[in-house]
Enzyme design. Structure first.
Site, PDB file in Angstrom:
ATOM      1  N   ARG A   1       3.808  -3.870   1.014  1.00 10.33           N
ATOM      2  CA  ARG A   1       4.113  -3.652   2.439  1.00 10.33           C
ATOM      3  C   ARG A   1       3.140  -2.631   3.026  1.00 10.33           C
ATOM      4  O   ARG A   1       2.292  -2.084   2.306  1.00 10.33           O
ATOM      5  CB  ARG A   1       5.561  -3.183   2.602  1.00 10.33           C
ATOM      6  CG  ARG A   1       5.793  -1.781   2.077  1.00 10.33           C
ATOM      7  CD  ARG A   1       7.239  -1.339   2.237  1.00 10.33           C
ATOM      8  NE  ARG A   1       7.325   0.105   2.269  1.00 10.33           N
ATOM      9  CZ  ARG A   1       8.463   0.793   2.282  1.00 10.33           C
ATOM     10  NH1 ARG A   1       9.608   0.149   2.247  1.00 10.33           N
ATOM     11  NH2 ARG A   1       8.453   2.107   2.325  1.00 10.33           N
TER      12      ARG A   1
ATOM     13  N   LYS B   1      -2.315  14.942  -1.889  1.00  5.61           N
ATOM     14  CA  LYS B   1      -3.351  14.288  -1.076  1.00  5.61           C
ATOM     15  C   LYS B   1      -4.662  15.085  -1.086  1.00  5.61           C
ATOM     16  O   LYS B   1      -5.749  14.497  -0.993  1.00  5.61           O
ATOM     17  CB  LYS B   1      -2.851  14.086   0.356  1.00  5.61           C
ATOM     18  CG  LYS B   1      -1.737  13.049   0.469  1.00  5.61           C
ATOM     19  CD  LYS B   1      -2.119  11.722  -0.157  1.00  5.61           C
ATOM     20  CE  LYS B   1      -1.280  10.559   0.307  1.00  5.61           C
ATOM     21  NZ  LYS B   1      -1.598   9.302  -0.403  1.00  5.61           N
TER      22      LYS B   1
ATOM     23  N   TYR C   1       3.377  16.670  -1.161  1.00  2.00           N
ATOM     24  CA  TYR C   1       2.518  15.575  -0.668  1.00  2.00           C
ATOM     25  C   TYR C   1       1.135  16.102  -0.267  1.00  2.00           C
ATOM     26  O   TYR C   1       0.114  15.494  -0.579  1.00  2.00           O
ATOM     27  CB  TYR C   1       3.235  14.932   0.517  1.00  2.00           C
ATOM     28  CG  TYR C   1       2.611  13.703   1.112  1.00  2.00           C
ATOM     29  CD1 TYR C   1       2.777  12.458   0.517  1.00  2.00           C
ATOM     30  CD2 TYR C   1       1.890  13.764   2.308  1.00  2.00           C
ATOM     31  CE1 TYR C   1       2.230  11.314   1.092  1.00  2.00           C
ATOM     32  CE2 TYR C   1       1.348  12.632   2.893  1.00  2.00           C
ATOM     33  CZ  TYR C   1       1.525  11.407   2.278  1.00  2.00           C
ATOM     34  OH  TYR C   1       0.992  10.282   2.855  1.00  2.00           O
TER      35      TYR C   1
HETATM   36  P1  NAI Z   1       4.891   2.470   2.462  1.00  6.96           P
HETATM   37  O1  NAI Z   1       6.005   3.316   1.966  1.00  6.96           O
HETATM   38  O2  NAI Z   1       5.145   1.530   3.582  1.00  6.96           O
HETATM   39  O3  NAI Z   1       4.237   1.663   1.247  1.00  6.96           O
HETATM   40  C1  NAI Z   1       3.939   2.285   0.019  1.00  6.96           C
HETATM   41  C2  NAI Z   1       4.072   1.272  -1.084  1.00  6.96           C
HETATM   42  O4  NAI Z   1       3.802   1.943  -2.336  1.00  6.96           O
HETATM   43  C3  NAI Z   1       5.492   0.680  -1.181  1.00  6.96           C
HETATM   44  O5  NAI Z   1       5.434  -0.735  -1.170  1.00  6.96           O
HETATM   45  C4  NAI Z   1       6.003   1.230  -2.497  1.00  6.96           C
HETATM   46  O6  NAI Z   1       6.894   0.349  -3.187  1.00  6.96           O
HETATM   47  C5  NAI Z   1       4.711   1.432  -3.286  1.00  6.96           C
HETATM   48  N1  NAI Z   1       4.911   2.355  -4.396  1.00  6.96           N
HETATM   49  C6  NAI Z   1       5.578   3.542  -4.380  1.00  6.96           C
HETATM   50  N2  NAI Z   1       5.620   4.074  -5.616  1.00  6.96           N
HETATM   51  C7  NAI Z   1       4.957   3.226  -6.430  1.00  6.96           C
HETATM   52  C8  NAI Z   1       4.667   3.220  -7.825  1.00  6.96           C
HETATM   53  N3  NAI Z   1       5.081   4.217  -8.643  1.00  6.96           N
HETATM   54  N4  NAI Z   1       3.965   2.181  -8.342  1.00  6.96           N
HETATM   55  C9  NAI Z   1       3.563   1.164  -7.537  1.00  6.96           C
HETATM   56  N5  NAI Z   1       3.804   1.107  -6.212  1.00  6.96           N
HETATM   57  C10 NAI Z   1       4.501   2.118  -5.669  1.00  6.96           C
HETATM   58  O7  NAI Z   1       3.708   3.496   2.826  1.00  6.96           O
HETATM   59  P2  NAI Z   1       2.430   3.332   3.783  1.00  6.96           P
HETATM   60  O8  NAI Z   1       2.730   4.021   5.057  1.00  6.96           O
HETATM   61  O9  NAI Z   1       1.943   1.934   3.784  1.00  6.96           O
HETATM   62  O10 NAI Z   1       1.394   4.271   2.986  1.00  6.96           O
HETATM   63  C11 NAI Z   1       0.420   3.769   2.071  1.00  6.96           C
HETATM   64  C12 NAI Z   1      -0.445   4.941   1.595  1.00  6.96           C
HETATM   65  O11 NAI Z   1      -1.037   5.584   2.707  1.00  6.96           O
HETATM   66  C13 NAI Z   1       0.350   6.014   0.856  1.00  6.96           C
HETATM   67  O12 NAI Z   1      -0.443   6.554  -0.180  1.00  6.96           O
HETATM   68  C14 NAI Z   1       0.583   7.035   1.936  1.00  6.96           C
HETATM   69  O13 NAI Z   1       0.814   8.308   1.370  1.00  6.96           O
HETATM   70  C15 NAI Z   1      -0.712   6.949   2.700  1.00  6.96           C
HETATM   71  N6  NAI Z   1      -0.634   7.455   4.074  1.00  6.96           N
HETATM   72  C16 NAI Z   1       0.209   6.901   5.005  1.00  6.96           C
HETATM   73  C17 NAI Z   1       0.242   7.383   6.306  1.00  6.96           C
HETATM   74  C18 NAI Z   1       1.144   6.809   7.351  1.00  6.96           C
HETATM   75  O14 NAI Z   1       1.165   7.385   8.466  1.00  6.96           O
HETATM   76  N7  NAI Z   1       1.859   5.742   7.124  1.00  6.96           N
HETATM   77  C19 NAI Z   1      -0.611   8.524   6.701  1.00  6.96           C
HETATM   78  C20 NAI Z   1      -1.460   9.024   5.653  1.00  6.96           C
HETATM   79  C21 NAI Z   1      -1.469   8.500   4.394  1.00  6.96           C
END
Ligand code: NAI
Length: 251
Positions: free
Chosen positions: A14, A156, A152
């Site tokens: 996702r 990061k 976090y």
């Molecule tokens: P999200 O929560 O929508 O998706 C993250 C995905 O990582 C989920 O599908 C989850 O199941 C998976 N995941 C979590 N733990 C896991 C594990 N141990 N093994 C395998 N998969 C795992 O998050 P989003 O917003 O798509 O974020 C993606 C990346 O971008 C993350 O690293 C987040 O920290 C980073 N990020 C997001 C921002 C935002 O504003 N949404 C801003 C800055 C960074």
């Protein structure tokens, strides 16, 4: 590209990871969709397949060494050597430092830092053999510090150090490593943050957009476009960099 390369995207069921998987498939990569729940990965793989691409769904916890090794071996066996890796899997366990538990600290360190280390280690074995590789790791503007995110922010910022070291060690093998530091991106992760703060998500988005120089919230596709460039062949002289994709310098 003459022969399609294999790209591994973690956390791709996702959000940002899914957008990267869809974009990379459109760009001609064979895509390994990795996430905790294999059925959720399969839905993304099916979407890619329906659009004419090639994808493999693999359930894996990126913080588990054995699971990472077998997942990467499976990708190599079924799709071909993974020469492109996007370390995107992530979680948040926000709390002010005086309330943050050791479990909240460890959970975040394990997924982000341990996970990116294990995935990079497993994939670089294939990249160095192929004398080609692209590693992109998801940092965040929170690396600069963010209230309630001691765990976090530290993770990061740590990923930026990992990225620069990968760039130094692996450059001679034709492998580049870069980090993307997204600002506020509309995903289920940011929706959960709004809900935890007791805010209506749509109102939260409108308020956040007001302080972003380009005047809008970021979308997963904004990050996917940056990742697509960094993972392209023509980005071969860009390495060890952190690109802030935040609609401004630090929002
Ligand atoms: P999200 O929560 O929508 O998706 C993250 C995905 O990582 C989920 O599908 C989850 O199941 C998976 N995941 C979590 N733990 C896991 C594990 N141990 N093994 C395998 N998969 C795992 O998050 P989003 O917003 O798509 O974020 C993606 C990346 O971008 C993350 O690293 C987040 O920290 C980073 N990020 C997001 C921002 C935002 O504003 N949404 C801003 C800055 C960074």
């Amino acid at each position: 590209m003459s022969t399609a390369r294999t790209a591994v995207i973690t956390g791709a069921a996702r959000g940002i990871g899914k957008a990267i998987a869809l974009r990379f498939a459109r760009d001609g990569f064979k895509v390994a969709v990795l996430d905790l729940d294999e059925a959720a990965c399969q839905e993304v793989a099916d979407e890619i397949g329906a659009a004419g691409g090639t994808a493999l769904a693999v359930g894996v916890d990126v913080s588990n060494e054995e699971q990472v090794e077998s997942a990467v071996a499976r990708v190599a066996g079924e799709l071909g050597a993974p020469t492109v890796l996007v370390n995107n899997a992530g979680i948040i366990r926000d709390n002010l430092i005086f309330k943050m538990s050791v479990e909240e600290w460890d959970a975040v360190m394990n997924v982000h830092l341990r996970g990116a280390f294990l995935m990079s280690k497993a994939c670089q074995a294939h990249m160095t053999k192929e004398k080609y590789g692209r590693i992109v790791t998801m940092s965040s503007t929170s690396a600069l510090g963010f209230r309630g995110q001691a765990n976090y922010s530290a993770a990061k910022a740590g990923l930026q150090g990992l990225t620069k070291t990968l760039a130094i060690e692996l450059g001679r093998f034709g492998v580049t490593a870069n980090a993307i530091a997204p600002g506020f991106i509309r995903t289920e992760m940011t929706q959960a943050t709004a809900e935890r703060m007791g805010l209506d998500f749509e109102e939260f988005l409108i308020e956040r957009a007001k302080v972003i120089p380009v005047g809008r919230i970021g979308l997963p596709e904004d990050i996917a476009a940056t990742a697509a460039f960094l993972c392209s062949e023509e980005a071969g002289y860009v390495s060890g960099q952190v690109i802030y994709v935040a609609g401004g310098p630090r929002t």
